[in-house]
Scaffold this motif. Structure first.
Motif, PDB file in Angstrom:
ATOM      1  N   GLN A   1      -3.516  -5.077 -12.332  1.00 34.54           N
ATOM      2  CA  GLN A   1      -4.796  -4.776 -11.700  1.00 34.54           C
ATOM      3  C   GLN A   1      -4.644  -4.420 -10.229  1.00 34.54           C
ATOM      4  OE1 GLN A   1      -6.780  -6.972  -9.346  1.00 34.54           O
ATOM      5  NE2 GLN A   1      -4.840  -8.039  -8.964  1.00 34.54           N
ATOM      6  N   ALA A   2      -3.478  -4.706  -9.655  1.00 37.29           N
ATOM      7  CA  ALA A   2      -3.244  -4.391  -8.243  1.00 37.29           C
ATOM      8  C   ALA A   2      -2.803  -2.947  -8.024  1.00 37.29           C
ATOM      9  CB  ALA A   2      -2.220  -5.344  -7.659  1.00 37.29           C
TER      10      ALA A   2
ATOM     11  N   SER B   1      -2.453  -2.560  -4.114  1.00 38.61           N
ATOM     12  CA  SER B   1      -3.423  -3.073  -3.165  1.00 38.61           C
ATOM     13  C   SER B   1      -3.020  -4.473  -2.713  1.00 38.61           C
ATOM     14  CB  SER B   1      -4.799  -3.124  -3.822  1.00 38.61           C
ATOM     15  OG  SER B   1      -5.682  -3.937  -3.085  1.00 38.61           O
TER      16      SER B   1
ATOM     17  N   LEU C   1      -2.575  -9.583 -13.570  1.00 36.36           N
ATOM     18  CA  LEU C   1      -2.832  -9.530 -12.145  1.00 36.36           C
ATOM     19  C   LEU C   1      -1.890  -8.570 -11.428  1.00 36.36           C
ATOM     20  CD1 LEU C   1      -3.593 -13.301 -11.674  1.00 36.36           C
ATOM     21  CD2 LEU C   1      -5.178 -11.428 -11.235  1.00 36.36           C
TER      22      LEU C   1
ATOM     23  N   GLN D   1      -3.057   0.833  -7.519  1.00 28.30           N
ATOM     24  CA  GLN D   1      -4.121   1.682  -6.988  1.00 28.30           C
ATOM     25  C   GLN D   1      -4.232   2.966  -7.792  1.00 28.30           C
ATOM     26  OE1 GLN D   1      -2.716   1.933  -2.882  1.00 28.30           O
ATOM     27  NE2 GLN D   1      -4.298   0.500  -2.263  1.00 28.30           N
TER      28      GLN D   1
ATOM     29  N   LYS E   1       0.818  -1.217   0.000  1.00 24.48           N
ATOM     30  CA  LYS E   1       0.000   0.000   0.000  1.00 24.48           C
ATOM     31  C   LYS E   1       0.845   1.258   0.000  1.00 24.48           C
ATOM     32  CE  LYS E   1      -0.641   0.031   5.043  1.00 24.48           C
ATOM     33  NZ  LYS E   1       0.223   1.221   5.271  1.00 24.48           N
TER      34      LYS E   1
ATOM     35  N   GLU F   1      -4.839  -6.435  -1.015  1.00 24.21           N
ATOM     36  CA  GLU F   1      -6.000  -7.313  -1.234  1.00 24.21           C
ATOM     37  C   GLU F   1      -6.035  -7.813  -2.677  1.00 24.21           C
ATOM     38  OE1 GLU F   1      -6.362  -4.981   2.274  1.00 24.21           O
ATOM     39  OE2 GLU F   1      -6.121  -4.294   0.188  1.00 24.21           O
ATOM     40  N   ARG F   2      -5.751  -6.922  -3.617  1.00 24.94           N
ATOM     41  CA  ARG F   2      -5.762  -7.332  -5.024  1.00 24.94           C
ATOM     42  C   ARG F   2      -4.581  -8.235  -5.368  1.00 24.94           C
ATOM     43  NH1 ARG F   2      -8.557  -4.827  -9.293  1.00 24.94           N
ATOM     44  NH2 ARG F   2     -10.450  -3.813  -8.537  1.00 24.94           N
ATOM     45  N   LEU F   3      -3.469  -8.084  -4.647  1.00 22.33           N
ATOM     46  CA  LEU F   3      -2.353  -8.993  -4.867  1.00 22.33           C
ATOM     47  C   LEU F   3      -2.698 -10.415  -4.454  1.00 22.33           C
ATOM     48  CD1 LEU F   3       0.756  -6.862  -3.823  1.00 22.33           C
ATOM     49  CD2 LEU F   3       0.201  -7.711  -6.113  1.00 22.33           C
ATOM     50  N   GLU F   4      -3.674 -10.567  -3.575  1.00 26.93           N
ATOM     51  CA  GLU F   4      -4.102 -11.917  -3.203  1.00 26.93           C
ATOM     52  C   GLU F   4      -4.645 -12.674  -4.407  1.00 26.93           C
ATOM     53  OE1 GLU F   4      -3.759 -13.758  -0.578  1.00 26.93           O
ATOM     54  OE2 GLU F   4      -2.645 -12.181   0.478  1.00 26.93           O
ATOM     55  N   ARG F   5      -5.179 -11.950  -5.387  1.00 29.89           N
ATOM     56  CA  ARG F   5      -5.628 -12.613  -6.607  1.00 29.89           C
ATOM     57  C   ARG F   5      -4.438 -13.238  -7.344  1.00 29.89           C
ATOM     58  NH1 ARG F   5      -9.439  -7.690  -8.972  1.00 29.89           N
ATOM     59  NH2 ARG F   5     -10.992  -7.690  -7.288  1.00 29.89           N
TER      60      ARG F   5
END
Length: 415
Positions: A411-412, A29, A408, A414, A24, A31-35
């Motif tokens: 998309q992470a 993000s 991916l 921000q 961050k 959270e988006r890296l979890e994807r």
């Protein structure tokens, strides 16, 4: 057994190739890296790739660095982030940097004909499809070698006769780069220099030989002393020392029975053994995610890292520009949205390329499923290392991961 992943952001006191930061804090993000983590865990599951290492850095700080799966085909040894991979054609960017270093020292020019440095290349000839030969329209230059526009056989339509002649001469059987160059001097071109982009390995082997002739050093020594040691790339080289060979990842391919097997070749049977008899500038290096991250960050840092300047700022700018402007369209053979710089692709149009990214993004890959990209606009680098030789029949192989990986990563980011 489930794939194994290491902590994304180690304690700040931990040693790493670059400083660490929370995602961050650098504009990604968590959270988006979890994807991304889920994607790679799934890809290295029981029926998937044996293992993978992924590293992402932004603004010079590592925000995600994980290992997934295993080091060995038996899936007994969990993969570690410092494990060693055969990076094959990612070597080409390193070779290009070596040539550009000599250019900066005034010892060569990219417009120089290859024949100025290597004997036997004074009068290049083009082999026609009917077996006849004619003089090439222009000489092979160092620039043509680095941009894959020299006209050497590249497996393109119409190259069949030249490919067959090259196979009969077999330059890859040479014991050293001098011998490789001598054999290549007898290989005819398949097209006039500067008339097309045709991705081939021979051009970068010849560039590596030029480095030896101009510097007066072996190519291996030049890279070690001028690039690897200054950048603290401790695990990069043309062979892996015996004490480190337990860290070399098994290299697989898909067997006829639909199951992964160890690939063919000396390096597969003896991990850490040289990939070629000579120090291959086209594809001979072993490396790690950590080492290559330092090399890539040097390029993102305009040629410098931690007080060591490898290339000047304007040279890196030249390297990262599209050099195929003389072609129509000015793109490489792989993607209509990509041109080619010196040592890697250059993204011209992300929409036409068909995946998230930025104009000016630069990178390349290796034959055994290794990938890297640097994005100067986002000040971002991303590396994905696997160790699998794909089959030509992709439908019967594991799915390729690079497009999903890069999507991916992007998309992470921000807002």
């Amino acid at each position: 057994m489930a794939a194994v992943a290491l902590c994304a952001v180690p304690a700040m006191a931990a040693q790493g190739p670059l400083p660490f930061a929370a995602a961050k804090d650098e504009g990604l993000s968590a959270e988006r890296l979890e994807r991304l983590h889920a994607y790679l865990r799934d890809a290295t599951g029981t029926e998937g790739y044996v293992g993978a290492v992924a590293l992402i850095a932004r603004h010079g700080r590592i925000v995600d660095w994980q290992a997934y799966g295993y080091r060995d085909l038996a899936r007994r040894e969990p993969l570690r982030r410092d494990d060693i991979f055969r990076i094959y054609s990612m070597t080409k960017t390193v070779t290009t940097v070596a040539v550009l270093m000599l250019m900066e020292e005034g010892k060569l020019s990219l417009d120089d004909p290859l024949s100025r440095y290597l004997p036997g290349f004074e009068h290049p000839r083009v082999l026609m499809s009917d077996g006849s030969e004619r003089p090439a329209a222009r000489p092979v230059t160092l620039h043509a070698l680095l941009t894959h526009t020299a006209g050497y056989p590249a497996g393109l339509k119409g190259d069949e006769a030249a490919v067959k002649r090259m196979e009969s001469i077999d330059p890859h059987a040479a014991a050293d780069l001098r011998g490789f160059a001598e054999r290549m001097s007898r290989v005819p071109l398949a097209a006039d220099p500067g008339s097309r982009f045709g991705y081939d390995g021979a051009s970068l082997e010849l560039a590596a030989r030029v480095v030896e002739v101009v510097s007066g050093e072996s190519f291996e020594r030049f890279l070690r002393e001028r690039i690897f040691q200054p950048l603290d790339m401790r695990d990069t080289g043309f062979a892996v020392p015996e004490a480190k060979r337990a860290r070399v990842v098994d290299i697989t391919t898909m067997g006829a029975n639909g199951k992964l097997r160890i690939a063919d070749g000396a390096s597969a049977a003896h991990p850490g053994a040289p990939l070629n008899a000579y120090a291959s500038g086209a594809g001979g290096l072993y490396s790690t995610a950590a080492d290559y991250a330092r090399f890539a960050q040097m390029l993102l840092g305009h040629g410098s890292l931690d007080g060591h300047t490898v290339l000047g700022r304007k040279t890196v700018e030249l390297m990262l520009r599209n050099h195929l402007a003389m072609l129509g369209p000015p793109v490489n053979q792989f993607n209509a949205g990509e041109g080619f710089g010196l040592g890697g692709y250059v993204v011209l149009d992300p929409a036409r390329r068909g995946q998230p990214g930025s104009p000016g993004q630069f990178g390349w890959s290796g034959a055994a499923s290794t990938y890297y990209t640097i994005d100067p606009h986002e000040d971002l680098l991303a590396i994905l290392l696997l160790q699998h030789l794909p089959r030509e029949d992709a439908a019967k192989d594991l799915p390729r991961l690079s497009r999903g990986f890069y999507a991916l990563v992007y998309q992470a980011l921000q807002p």
